[in-house]
Structure formats: C-alpha cells, structure tokens
Design a protein around this motif. Structure first.
Motif, PDB file in Angstrom:
ATOM      1  N   SER A 719     -61.513  17.206 -65.928  1.00 48.65           N
ATOM      2  CA  SER A 719     -62.038  15.891 -65.554  1.00 48.65           C
ATOM      3  C   SER A 719     -63.009  15.429 -66.631  1.00 48.65           C
ATOM      4  O   SER A 719     -63.924  16.163 -67.007  1.00 48.65           O
ATOM      5  CB  SER A 719     -62.753  15.971 -64.205  1.00 48.65           C
ATOM      6  N   GLU A 899     -63.506   7.925 -64.522  1.00 44.93           N
ATOM      7  CA  GLU A 899     -63.081   9.302 -64.753  1.00 44.93           C
ATOM      8  C   GLU A 899     -61.596   9.358 -65.096  1.00 44.93           C
ATOM      9  O   GLU A 899     -60.772   8.654 -64.504  1.00 44.93           O
ATOM     10  CB  GLU A 899     -63.349  10.103 -63.465  1.00 44.93           C
ATOM     11  N   VAL A 901     -58.485  12.225 -65.386  1.00 41.00           N
ATOM     12  CA  VAL A 901     -58.162  13.585 -64.940  1.00 41.00           C
ATOM     13  C   VAL A 901     -56.891  14.036 -65.657  1.00 41.00           C
ATOM     14  O   VAL A 901     -55.927  13.263 -65.777  1.00 41.00           O
ATOM     15  CB  VAL A 901     -57.971  13.640 -63.410  1.00 41.00           C
ATOM     16  N   TRP A 940     -59.047  19.975 -58.911  1.00 41.84           N
ATOM     17  CA  TRP A 940     -59.863  18.799 -59.249  1.00 41.84           C
ATOM     18  C   TRP A 940     -61.320  18.992 -58.833  1.00 41.84           C
ATOM     19  O   TRP A 940     -62.232  18.639 -59.581  1.00 41.84           O
ATOM     20  CB  TRP A 940     -59.246  17.580 -58.583  1.00 41.84           C
ATOM     21  N   HIS A 944     -65.265  19.573 -61.558  1.00 46.06           N
ATOM     22  CA  HIS A 944     -66.495  18.760 -61.614  1.00 46.06           C
ATOM     23  C   HIS A 944     -67.711  19.662 -61.797  1.00 46.06           C
ATOM     24  O   HIS A 944     -67.784  20.755 -61.267  1.00 46.06           O
ATOM     25  CB  HIS A 944     -66.642  17.937 -60.327  1.00 46.06           C
TER      26      HIS A 944
END
Length: 944
Positions: A719, A899, A901, A940, A944
């Motif tokens: 990310s 963002e 990804v 995901w 972060h």
C-alpha cells in the motif's frame, strides 16, 4: 455502449400531412431560450462588426430547435411567444411573486434581441405583450383556436400549461419527448387536466414562489382531489379533513383565492394591437423566411454554414434538413461549435456480407478517427459478450455488424470469430485513432474476446466531464445539449422490467439503427467538444490526464483483487455472534425485547419507558431516532450506543463480509470493482460493484475486512499513499509561511500547529493538544465552523472559537486563502484545482443564508480534494508507465482515495519500496515536498 435511457426527441404527434384538421403551433419562447442557453449558450462567441464580442451559443441552438420543431410539426399557424420585460398583474397582486428566481445571466440577456430577430426573419410571428406573461398569451391563443375546431400544439417544458390541455390542445416537450395530452397529464400528475389548477393550488409553485397548502405534496394533493372531486368541494368540507393536513388546509383558506389568481393561466387577454383579427388567426400565420436579411444575420453572427445553406435550396434551412432516411433519425443541424454543414442524410449500413465488411474495413484503415460502439449481453463489463459492433468515420454515416442476433427472423450473419479475427489487427493498432463514449467499458468488452484495443484517443464522456462537470455526461444528454438531436432509447428496443428482452433478440434493422446512431452521435459530439478543449491549455491537460487515467483504471479493474473467502466467512460468523449479543444487551437495558430497527419501538423505549430527552422531531411531529439523535444520546446513555454499534455491524456484515466473496468473478477468484470517472465534481473516483472505498476503517471490525484482501502465492500486498496530502495542498494554495516552513523542515505538522495555537514549544505539546490541532487542521479544510469543532472536540463553543481565532492569527495565509476563495467562487461561479480543473458551483452566485455557507465550504474544500484527485491520477499513470517500461510483474489492484494498492512478486518488494514513493513524489512540483509512504504485508490490512 450507450445504454442509459435515451428518449425520442420528437414525440408521437401526427405530422400535418396526416391530419385532416389545421394546426396552430405555439412555442414557449422563454422556455426555449433558457434551455438553449443552459444547453451551451455560453460556449460560442463572435466579434461583431462594431468590435463587440457577442455570445452566440444560445442563438445558434435556438435556431436549431426552431427549425427542427417546424420540420417535425409543420403548421399553417404558429407563434413564438416570449415574456415581455416589466411587471404583470401578478406582481401587483402578490409582490413576492417570482422573487426567489435567480436574475437572468448577462450572457443570456445579451442574446435575447438577436434571438427575437432571427426567429422573426425565419418566418415565425413573435409575440411579447407588455404586462402579459407568455403563458397567458399562449393560453389566450390556444383557447381561441381550439374554439374554432383548430388543433393546437404547444411546445414547452412548463408543467403549468397542463391546465390548458383538452381534446384539442396538446403539449409536447421536445427535449424530454414527453407528450401531455389528456391521457399524458393524468398519467404524469395523477389528476385529469381539468383539475390541474386545483392540484397546483394545493402543492403551490416553488419556482414562481407561490405558496400552496403547507406540507401538501403531490401525493397528498392527488389523494385529496380523488376523495373530494375538486378544490371547491375540498374547501367547502375543510372542517371534515382530519389531522395535520386538515389543520394546514384550514390555515390556507384565506390564501387560496389569491393562489388561484396567481396560478390560473388567463385565456382572455386583450391582445388587440398584437394579434388583430384574432378569431381568424391571421396575425399568427406562418410566413416565409426572409432570405437576404437572414443571410446577413447569419454572416454577422458567424454562422457561415447557415449562410451558405441559404444559397443552395430552401431559405433558412441547412443542407441537413432534407427528407429523413426512412427508419432513421435525421440530424438537422450544423456542428454548433464550428458551424460545419452536416451531411444531408443519415446513411446507416448493416453489414451482412464479406464484400460490405471489406469495404468498411478499408474505410476504417483510411480514417483519421473512428467512433466505435459495442452492443453486448450485459452492463457488467467483466462478463459482457459482444452482440454487434458499429463504426462511424464520417458525420451522418455509420455501419453495424450484427454478430450474435438470434431468433427466427434474424438474418444470416458473418461468422463471429472470423469477424473479430479480421478486426483485431486494426483494433490493436495504436496508430489507428479511435473514439468512444465511455471507452473503458468497450475496452473490457473487447478484452473478454482476447482483443486489447489500442489507439483510443478520445472519450466523449470524459470530454463532457472536463468541460461541463456539473451537467449529465450520458450520450443522449450530450446529443440533445450540443447537437439538438434525440435518439432511440434502449427501452424502445428491448422493453423494460420483467418484459425486457436481451439485445440479441432485437430485430437487426432496429438494432443497426440504434447502434449506428450511437457511433454517429459520438463522432458528432466529439466534433463539438474537442475544439473547445484543444483551445484551452488547462482543459487539455486535465482531459489528457483523464484519458491516461482511463487506460490505467482499465488495467486496475482487469487485474482485480484476490479475496480470501474463508476469512470473510469466519468474520461473518463472528459478526453474527456479536450482533446477537448486542441485541440481548439492548433487551436487558430496555427491560424487554423489541425490534432494534423500528423507529416507533425505539421511540417508545427511549422516551416513554426510559425517559431519555427528545432531541428533535420528524417532519410529521414524531420523536426522531435517526443517526444524529442516536449519536447525541449515546454520549450519555448506554442503549443508544448499543443501537449504533448494532447498526454498524449489520451494515458491515451485509455489505462486505457476506457479499464480497459472492462478488468475486468465478474465473479469476477476484473482485473487479468498477471505477467511475465522470461522477464526482472534484475529480475523485467512485468505486462500485463493490465499493472498495467505503470499507470502514475507524473500527477494529471494519479494519479486519481488509484482511480478506490477499495476495497470490509468492506475492505480497503493498500500500502506497500520500502523507497528509490535503494539508500539503492547503500549504501550497494558501502560501502560508508557517505551514510551508513546517513541511519544508519536516516537522510533525499537527504538533507544529498545536505549538502555534497554544503558544508553546513543539516539544511541550501534549498528545491531547496534538489531537486538538489535528482536528482543527482537517476540520478547517472541510469548512468546519465553531459549532462543528466544538462538537468534534467535545468542548464549549466559546473554547472552540478561541482555538479557531488563535489558528487564524498564527496562520494568516490560510485565513486569507479562505476569504479570497469565497469571494472568487461567488464572483465567477467556480474554483480550480492547482492544475486547472474547474470545479463548478453554479448556484453560489445567488445563494443566501445556510445554502451560501454550505457552498462556500465546498468552494474552500473542493480545490484541495480536486488537487488531491489530480495528484493520485498523475501518480497512477506514472507508476503504471514505470511498471510497463521496466517489465515488472507488480500489478496495481486498487485505488482508494489517496492510496494505491499493489500485488507484488516477493522479488520486487525492495524495488517497490524505493521506486513507488519516488515516482509518486515526483509527479508534480508543489511549494511543499510531496511524501509517499509504502507498507507491505500478506494482506491489505497488514500492509498499513
């Protein structure tokens, strides 16, 4: 594939030749000129012989509309009726009449006199009677003609005129295709035309600022009129009407006679001197166009195509106005942007032989630009299969290749696979420029058949989005707005609801006309919009960014994101258990079981049983238990807090943990969201089917959902997002010295803000003070005021005001930027991003009070959101180019706000950690450095 509900431009009214009775055609000129203006009336201008720069777009479009109307509905008698300047009897009767209306735009006002002139020169009687509104003139003429047995056709979009409708008077709205005859009025409003005045008296007219009965809307009005038969009967029995409706009706009894006078269209106006000999209608007989004065007019106002057309045939009618091709929609008009004459007929071919196919393939190979449209089996671009394809390379000409039409009447069609194989080299040739309406959809459709289309240079949907962000961008809207053209709707072909048939079952001849029309109109719209974009460097930059973004988004959608179904199933089970537990806890607090989703039962538990305070009431007077009330009560009481948590978990479970796995495409095991570009006025993308941008991340349960977004074997999820992007944009736009210094020196901007606001050293700032500063920083970006800040921080209004005052004292540049932006937005009706994207606020010039305050907040925030949207699009494009140029296996799989990804091969993680932040930081040079940060993990959430 343009699917979105286009309606026929010309309603089904019999032409003169099919009628045995004569016709009077009345045009609501005031309605027409406003429509002409807002359909592009400020898009064209010319320099007059005296050196004056004159707006001409509304004039040109008005000419188009009037020519097409008369061609579709030739009439012996006709008149174009305008409102005259000055007051009428209604203003004297009710000084507040029409007071809420916005003043006429100056660019429209300057075009009124030329519009009157060209309509007269074209042979139309023009009426603007002092002291009499256009509706009343129309009403007087219509009733006079109908009384003589003459059929009357009124062209207007004004619903007020519906009270005139009878067996001899019909209203058409050529923009929407709506026909208001006796059946049409009752179907639309729920009451017969004879009761339309009664209906209007009850509901009022907000546009003209005429009150009705308080809180009586259309449904209630219909119900009352059905029950009592008329408003006179209703008034006579007002004491019998129960409830709030009866109370409001009785309070309005003194007003209703005045409302009747204001709303009644007069049919007995004194038009003497304007329409002499009214019974014979001699004064409104359609005349011949005045050829030479028209030519001079056209040349003066820069309409060269129209002037040229006068020399070759019937005066005042462009070459395109010859007889339509049977079974097709004939476009009457020159290109409104360049005034290039259109082809005289529409030539639409259906390709059923290889000879015809080869002839068209040669045209495609030779064309500079080709419009393409696909007809398919589905609106879901990942599964849609081709039914047919159409092309257009020249205005007025197009061809359709039917490939998968079925049924006993379907003709023999060329072999599907062979046609695609022979088209593939041209489709995949980047040197052959192509055009479409929503090209990303068609890219997917072709990709479903193994064809990666190259050379898409233009998209009319994105052209409209860049030029006129606040208007609809569907092809039917664009064609009506910029070409004066209507077309066939998908429902016309396939029906609707349970009776809708697949496109493959549509008659080939009709399908060909429909698809060819889409390609033809797309090419025509492009010829109108592209020159306007090309002439403006800022617009051209934004448009090219949107085209490049469309290509990148196609790749992201195609890649999709892998979903771990067992993880979601486990989360759904856990959420179900927690939801059940919350219900039991709520029952225990309430002392009884109840329906947690029932506002009525919640009200009884909250206010009758537990004695909680009533925060506000609904419009009907009931005690409200909406989200805002629950949040307020939850600050002090446990049950509302349980209800809020229960609702959030039900939404999370129903929207994501239960459904995401079901939305995965079986052949890929991945979710392929759709990113809509032409939706948000700020330029931000919209994700849907499923919406991956709204997964809640402020709760642990919401964040856990992202654990189900996983990487393929030997890959990881990465990310990358911009750090504090909107604050950096604020620093750039405001040029505030303190903010610029904080970012350039690499300080924690929230700590730096706290130090400024609280007058202490940065190292002395507490975590609580930093939290306050963070709320202030982001709150002011979104236009938060004293009340909002107080609520967010849980402090008194006075304290919040002190913090805001201190903030603006320390960050004077921010305050100046906000003040300047408000003033600029109100002056010009729009603001811009740092890159020149226009963010239109069409109502701000005339807004007042709370509405103005809300629009001013939008004006302050929109440049920051819009600039952030531009930056992430620039980043997407730059990153995808690097991935392609360097032959990387890394795939971009999502874009969520600021963002990006990725799904990354383990061998490319080190490259990504270094290169992606560098690429993202380098897409633009702002007054502060851009900073992008990367996280990596097996899913995901852990990235972060």
């Amino acid at each position: 594939m343009e699917r979105l509900r286009r309606t026929l431009a010309s309603p089904t009214i019999a032409p003169m030749s099919e009628q045995s009775t004569p016709r009077l055609l009345l045009v609501d000129g005031s309605s027409y000129l406003y429509r002409a203006f807002f359909a592009g009336g400020d898009a064209m201008s010319t320099t007059l012989p005296d050196g004056t720069v004159q707006k001409t777009g509304a004039i040109r479009i008005m000419i188009n509309m009037m020519q097409k109307l008369l061609k579709d509905h030739p009439s012996t008698w006709a008149a174009c009726v305008f409102d005259a300047s000055g007051p009428t009897f209604r203003d004297a009767l009710y000084p507040e009449y029409k007071q809420h209306r916005s003043p006429m735009p100056d660019d429209l006002r300057s075009q009124i006199a030329p519009i009157h002139e060209v309509v007269r020169l074209s042979g139309w009687p023009v009426l603007d009677v002092p002291g009499v509104e256009a509706d009343d003139v129309i009403g007087t003429l219509a009733v006079a003609a109908a009384s003589q047995g003459i059929e009357v056709l009124i062209s207007s979009g004004d619903k007020d005129l519906a009270q005139l409708v009878n067996e001899h008077i019909t209203i058409i709205d050529t923009m929407s295709g709506k026909v208001r005859d006796l059946a049409g009025v009752e179907a639309e409003f729920g009451v017969p035309a004879r009761l339309m005045l009664d209906y209007q008296m009850l509901v009022g007219d907000s546009i003209d600022n005429v009150p009705g009965v308080n809180k009586v809307g259309p449904k209630t009005a219909v119900k009352l009129l059905q029950e009592y038969g008329s408003i006179d009967n209703l008034i006579a029995q007002a004491d019998q009407v129960k409830g709030a409706v009866g109370e409001n009706l009785r309070q309005a009894l003194d007003w209703l006679p005045t409302g009747r006078q204001l709303l009644t269209i007069k049919t007995d106006c004194d038009l003497n001197g304007w329409v002499p000999g009214l019974p014979a209608l001699d004064a409104v007989r359609m005349g011949e166009p005045q050829k030479e004065p028209l030519r001079a007019f056209y040349e003066t106002y820069g309409f060269k195509g129209l002037a040229k057309a006068l020399g070759g045939g019937e005066a005042a009618v462009p070459a395109a106005a010859s007889a339509p091709v049977p079974g097709s929609t004939n476009d009457l008009f020159s290109d409104p942007a360049s005034d290039i004459p259109r082809a005289s007929n529409l030539a639409y071919d259906t390709i059923l032989t290889w000879e015809a196919f080869d002839a068209w393939l040669n045209k495609l190979e030779a064309a500079e630009l080709t419009a393409i449209d696909t007809e398919t089996t589905s609106l879901d671009e990942m599964v849609a299969q081709i039914v047919g394809i159409s092309f257009s390379v020249t205005p007025g000409e197009a061809a359709y290749i039917p490939l998968k039409h079925e049924g006993p009447d379907a003709p023999g069609q060329l072999p599907f696979d062979e046609v695609l194989a022979r088209l593939k080299p041209w489709l995949e040739n980047p040197a052959r420029q192509k055009l479409g309406q929503h090209i990303k959809y068609d890219r997917h459709v072709f990709a479903n058949h193994g064809i990666e289309v190259q050379g898409y240079a233009h998209d009319t949907m994105l052209q409209s989005y860049v030029l006129e962000v606040h208007k609809p961008h569907g092809l039917s809207s664009l064609a009506e707005r910029h070409l004066g053209r209507g077309g066939i709707s998908y429902e016309d072909l396939c029906g609707k609801g349970a009776h809708q048939i697949p496109f493959a079952q549509v008659d080939v001849a009709k399908a060909a006309e429909y698809s060819c029309e889409d390609s033809d109109q797309t090419l025509d719209v492009h010829r109108v919009l592209w020159p306007q974009i090309e002439a403006d460097a800022k617009l051209k930059f934004i448009y090219e960014l949107e085209i490049a973004s469309s290509e990148t988004l196609y790749r992201i959608e195609r890649n999709g994101v892998l979903i771990d179904a067992p993880t979601l199933a486990k989360q759904s089970h856990e959420l179900g258990q927690r939801i059940f537990a919350l219900e039991q806890e709520a029952y225990e607090i309430a002392g009884q079981p109840f329906n947690l989703s029932s506002p009525k039962q919640l009200g009884e538990i909250f206010f009758d049983k537990l004695g909680l305070p009533v925060i506000k009431k609904t419009a009907t007077g009931a005690r409200s238990t909406d989200e805002e009330v629950l949040e307020k009560l939850a600050e002090d009481y446990p049950l509302p807090a349980k209800i809020l948590e229960h609702r959030s978990l039900i939404k999370l479970k129903g929207t994501y943990t239960d459904k995401l796995a079901q939305l995965a495409l079986p052949r890929t095991g991945r979710v392929h969201t759709h990113y809509a570009q032409a939706v948000a006025v700020t330029g931000r993308l919209s994700s849907n089917d499923p919406n991956l941008q709204n997964i809640p991340i402020r709760t642990a349960e919401g964040r856990k959902v992202r654990e189900a977004f996983v990487a393929a074997p030997d890959h990881v999820i990465a990310s990358a997002d911009y750090s504090q992007i909107e604050l950096r944009i604020m620093a750039h736009l405001s040029d505030d010295a303190a903010l610029l210094r904080a970012f350039h020196e690499g300080h924690d901007v929230h700590r730096a803000t706290a130090a400024e606001v609280f007058g202490i050293k940065p190292e002395e700032v507490s975590s609580e003070q930093r939290r306050y500063a963070k709320t202030i920083n982001f709150g002011l970006i979104y236009g938060m005021g004293t009340f909002g800040l107080a609520k967010s921080l849980g402090i008194e209004n006075a304290a919040a005001k002190t913090y805001i005052d201190r903030y603006f004292a320390r960050f004077a540049g921010v305050k100046q930027y906000m003040d300047d932006t408000r003033a600029l937005a109100k002056e010009q009706g729009y603001v811009e991003t740092a890159f020149g994207r226009k963010l239109v606020l069409p109502d701000i010039k005339n807004a007042k009070g709370a509405k103005l305050a809300a629009l001013e907040r939008q004006a302050i925030n929109a440049p920051m959101q819009g600039t952030a949207a531009d930056l992430i699009k620039l980043a997407m494009v730059a990153v995808q180019k690097a991935l392609d140029d360097q032959g990387k296996g890394t795939k971009m799989i999502m874009q969520v706000h600021d963002e990006l990804v990725f799904e990354v091969p383990e061998a490319e993680v080190d490259w990504l950690r270094t290169e992606i932040p560098r690429l993202m930081a380098g897409v633009a040079q702002l007054k502060v450095p851009l900073l992008a940060e990367v996280g990596v993990g097996p899913n995901w959430e852990q990235a972060h």
